[in-house]
Design a protein around this motif. Structure first.
Motif, short mmCIF file in Angstrom:
data_model
loop_
_atom_site.label_atom_id
_atom_site.label_comp_id
_atom_site.label_asym_id
_atom_site.label_seq_id
_atom_site.Cartn_x
_atom_site.Cartn_y
_atom_site.Cartn_z
N HIS A 93 0.85 -1.19 0.00
CA HIS A 93 0.00 0.00 0.00
C HIS A 93 0.88 1.23 0.00
CE1 HIS A 93 -0.15 0.20 4.73
NE2 HIS A 93 1.04 -0.05 4.27
N VAL A 115 -8.93 -9.33 -0.98
CA VAL A 115 -8.92 -10.45 -0.02
C VAL A 115 -9.05 -9.88 1.38
CG1 VAL A 115 -7.55 -12.36 0.90
CG2 VAL A 115 -7.40 -11.82 -1.53
N ASN A 126 4.85 -4.21 2.18
CA ASN A 126 5.33 -3.05 2.95
C ASN A 126 4.36 -2.68 4.07
OD1 ASN A 126 3.49 -1.72 1.12
ND2 ASN A 126 4.48 0.22 1.63
N ARG A 135 3.46 -2.87 8.34
CA ARG A 135 4.15 -2.66 9.61
C ARG A 135 4.86 -3.96 10.02
NH1 ARG A 135 2.77 1.24 13.11
NH2 ARG A 135 0.85 1.75 12.04
N LYS A 193 1.72 -12.32 11.49
CA LYS A 193 0.44 -12.57 12.16
C LYS A 193 -0.45 -13.48 11.31
CE LYS A 193 -2.52 -9.05 12.87
NZ LYS A 193 -2.90 -7.73 13.30
N TYR A 194 -0.33 -13.33 9.99
CA TYR A 194 -1.20 -14.11 9.09
C TYR A 194 -0.46 -15.29 8.45
CZ TYR A 194 -4.15 -10.05 9.70
OH TYR A 194 -4.91 -9.06 10.26
N ASP A 205 7.80 8.77 4.32
CA ASP A 205 8.89 9.44 3.60
C ASP A 205 9.36 10.69 4.35
OD1 ASP A 205 10.63 10.42 1.63
OD2 ASP A 205 9.41 9.57 0.05
N ARG A 265 10.88 19.14 3.07
CA ARG A 265 10.98 17.83 2.41
C ARG A 265 11.18 18.01 0.91
NH1 ARG A 265 6.22 14.16 1.57
NH2 ARG A 265 7.49 13.77 -0.27
N SER A 305 8.03 11.89 -3.40
CA SER A 305 8.27 10.84 -2.39
C SER A 305 9.57 10.11 -2.72
CB SER A 305 7.11 9.85 -2.39
OG SER A 305 5.89 10.53 -2.35
N ASP A 363 10.30 6.79 -0.74
CA ASP A 363 9.36 5.71 -1.08
C ASP A 363 9.71 5.14 -2.44
OD1 ASP A 363 7.66 5.95 1.14
OD2 ASP A 363 6.69 7.70 0.27
#
Ligand code: HMG
Length: 720
Positions: free
Chosen positions: A341, A393, A417, A419, A425-426, A460, A481, A485, A488
């Motif tokens: 994401h 899904v 990408n 956390r 966990k899955y 970023d 900045r 990005s 990223d």
């Protein structure tokens, strides 16, 4: 020219999309048949093979006519075959003399046979294997000296055993293969000259051979002497070999097993591969008609081939063939499943997708959030998700997790990408997935590489602030900045670079690995030059607006009508050109401005003077002058202006995509392509950014889910 095969390990679920069958009947087949086929018949064979879609032919061999009178017309055949479009023409050459003939005839490839069995080598070539290696080195030197472009392939024969010698040690095969590459062979292939191989031997030897030769291990030459030819092809396909020799009607083959089957029959091999969905580009009915013609020409000879006896089954469906105009892309045949994401993960997937991989993006059932971002995030989804498929899904249902796992298990590459800890966990982490799929390459794109900061949340802008980039970009006291990005996008790119390297390594070892890339470390890489500036000069790098410029003229100037333009002169030569072009010859005659570093030292006063002088010109006048004299210049352009940039328009740097979400869903716009060409062409848009779950049904069906099961999953909202 033939494509070098992907030296890669296929997961059990994926066969390559394409394979090459090199028809060797005119050489290997005819050399073991005593009668001489008239040249006219051979020309007809070549014509027919070309018309049936054959793109690689071994048409003969340059050996003394007294030894093989059947092949004495090889030169004429090469010359004719070279007139047919897109036909890659090979010949066999046993020595330098043959190689000279092959190069003179402009053959695309010369195959130099070497026998790993010492006894066979002496009987067949009257040279030891190492003497053949030395001959390859001489041929390579001669080829380089002549400027010929004929490719040198060294074929290591009796690689699985020998009638005369018995066992052939794999280590000897590998040693000779390495020696051939060292001697200058462009590529190598392995041959089961006497039909001793079985699939387990093929798997073991080809895996080792890939370790030695990588992508330069080109193909396999199997015989069907004991009925295992096609099984051996399947074993070789599984380790990534996609080029196979075969003969129509299975002629030729092992001379030491009278009456046994010869080479693999081309038509049987094509039938098998096409049925498996591996495109050979051969037209089966035409191929069978050609087989009939060859059979007539060879009436009375022993012919082989099971398809000929039984005919094509009524349910036979050839493998899907891409349109001729659609070029093969480098990563075709590879499957990427991305759990991504925002920008970094999707960029990594985009690079692989544009390079030709099948990229399946797993989205939550309510969609990747970037589909609906406002403002500065509105362009994320359409920019970074073209050429991908979308399956929605729900990982919060057991059925959804099951789908995600199955899909990940079918992949060559998984990219994510989220956390840290979320994939584990899955049960979608590298350790779990690679246990069932050791060839898997798994890219984790994170905020930080493992270490003290790893559980911090990074975006970023976060890493630009903590990584010195915002400090360097803004005016002192006003960290800013960068204008896109950068971390990223580059973090995603470095992930893709790691994946490409892992693919090459997998080609050699058969094993995948985990690749990690991160925003913070990427940012540190970007500011590394400023860190080293400090290390070398002892003076800290100043923010860009305040930096000590390396060049006096390297700045934005406000000129007539308040327009702005960037102008530069970065060498003494350019300074001279600049002064002459604008008539500033007085500056040229000032000794204190003689060198670049002199001018840098006097920069404040010099710049003020130049600003005054240049203010009388329009930006257009300065652009014209600078362009004419080859000096660096640039208008100050905004992103929206780039849609009309003449260079991008002329070179196809932007390609049309359809928007998927928001008020303008369905409308067409243009998006920047990857900034590179391959063989002179940009990598284009093959499919629009997907709508949410656009490919859910298709992807599930390909995974083996039946229509009822798919409806059931949809009903439970496990997929969408
Ligand atoms: C980016 C953050 C911080 C977002 O942090 P986050 O939004 O909290 O997301 P997350 O990674 O914690 O996971 C999101 C939730 O979505 C769920 N989820 C996901 N997929 C599914 C699915 N299919 N079905 C059901 N649920 C799903 C997932 O399961 C999880 O829920 P939980 O499991 O905890 O209940 C985090 O993901 C992260 O640290 N990633 C690694 C570093 C990274 O990628 N950073 C972002 C780079 S791109 C970017 O930030 C753009 C930006 C802002 O920088 C642009 C710019 O400034 O120029």
């Amino acid at each position: 020219m033939a494509a070098i095969p992907d030296a890669r390990h296929f997961s059990p679920l994926s066969w390559p999309r394409e394979a090459i069958i090199r028809e060797v009947g005119l050489r290997d087949g005819l050399q073991s048949i005593a009668r001489t086929l008239p040249t006219e018949h051979k020309l007809e064979w070549i014509r027919g093979a070309h018309a049936a879609g054959q793109r690689e032919l071994e048409v003969g061999s340059f050996v003394p006519a007294r030894l093989l009178p059947q092949l004495a017309d090889t030169r004429q055949l090469v010359e004719f075959a070279k007139t047919l479009p897109e036909l890659f023409v090979s010949v066999l050459v046993p020595n330098m003399r043959g190689a000279e003939d092959a190069m003179a005839a402009n053959a695309d490839l010369m195959l130099i046979p070497l026998s790993a069995s010492h006894a066979h080598s002496m009987a067949n070539l009257r040279k030891t294997p190492d003497e053949v290696v030395a001959e390859v080195a001489r041929i390579r030197a001669a080829r380089d000296a002549s400027g010929s472009r004929t490719i040198i392939e060294a074929g290591v024969g009796t690689a699985f055993g020998c009638t005369l010698q018995g066992a052939v040690e794999p280590s000897e095969v590998l040693r000779l293969m390495q020696a051939l590459l060292d001697a200058g062979a462009d590529r190598v292939s392995l041959a089961d000259t006497v039909g001793y191989a079985n699939p387990a031997m093929v798997d073991a030897l080809f895996c080792e051979a890939l370790r030695v030769a990588g992508g330069r291990l080109h193909g396999a030459h199997f015989h069907d002497t004991r009925g295992l030819g096609l099984a051996n092809v399947v074993a070789a396909l599984r380790v990534g070999i996609t080029s196979f020799d075969a003969c129509l009607a299975g002629i030729g083959g092992c001379p030491h097993a009278p009456g046994a089957s010869g080479n693999i029959a081309t038509e049987d091999l094509a039938f098998m591969l096409e049925g498996m969905g591996v495109a050979t580009h051969l037209d089966m009915p035409r191929l069978l008609a050609l087989r009939e013609y060859v059979a007539q020409c060879l009436e009375g000879e022993t012919l082989h081939g099971a398809l000929w006896q039984a005919g094509l089954p009524s349910t036979f469906t050839p493998a899907p063939v891409r349109p001729a105009a659609q070029r093969r892309l480098p990563l075709e045949g590879l499957r990427v499943v991305e759990f991504t994401h925002m920008v970094m993960g999707p960029t990594c997937g985009l690079v692989l997708a544009d390079l030709g991989a099948e990229v399946i993006k797993i989205e939550p059932v309510d969609g990747d959030r970037t589909r609906h971002l406002l403002g500065a995030g509105a362009g994320f989804f359409p920019m970074f998700n073209r050429n991908k498929k979308s399956i929605a899904v729900n990982l919060h249902t057991p059925e959804g997790v099951e789908v995600a796992r199955k899909l990940a298990c079918s992949a060559d590459i998984v990219a994510e990408n989220f956390r840290p800890g979320m994939m584990k966990k899955y049960g979608l982490d590298y350790a779990t997935l690679s246990a069932g799929n050791p060839g898997l390459i798994y890219a984790s794109l994170k905020g930080f590489l493992p270490g003290p900061y790893e559980s911090r949340t990074a975006l970023d802008e976060v890493v630009q602030m903590m990584g010195g980039l915002a400090y360097m970009t803004g005016r002192p006291g006003d960290p800013l900045r960068a204008g896109t990005s950068v971390n990223d996008i580059m973090g995603g790119m470095f992930g893709a670079i790691g994946i490409l390297a892992a693919l090459i390594e997998r080609g050699a070892t058969g094993k995948g690995q985990e690749v990690q890339s991160a925003l913070f470390e990427n940012n540190i890489f970007l500011v590394g030059q400023h860190m080293l500036q400090y290390a070398i000069t002892g003076v800290a790098a100043a923010p860009m607006p305040e930096r000590i410029s390396a060049w006096a003229l390297y700045d934005v100037f406000t000129v007539k009508d308040q327009e702005q333009i960037f102008l530069a002169a970065v060498s003494d030569a350019q300074w001279k050109v600049f002064c002459n072009a604008l008539g500033f010859t007085d500056l040229l005659s000032r000794p204190e401005l003689a060198t670049n570093n002199d001018r840098v030292r006097l920069r404040p006063a010099l710049l003020a003077d130049l600003r005054e002088r240049l203010a009388t010109y329009t930006a257009a006048e300065l652009s014209e002058l600078f362009e004419k004299h080859g000096l660096p210049f640039a208008p100050i352009v905004r992103p929206e202006d780039l849609f009309d940039d003449p260079h991008l328009q002329a070179t196809g740097g932007l390609a049309e995509i359809r928007l998927t979400d928001g008020e303008r869903a369905g409308q067409i716009t243009r998006a920047a392509l990857l900034p590179l060409t391959m063989t002179g062409e940009r990598l284009g848009v093959r499919s629009n950014p997907p709508t949410l779950g656009e490919h859910t049904g298709e992807v599930l069906a390909a995974l083996g889910y039946g229509e009822d099961q798919i409806q059931n999953l949809l009903g439970k909202k496990a997929v969408g």
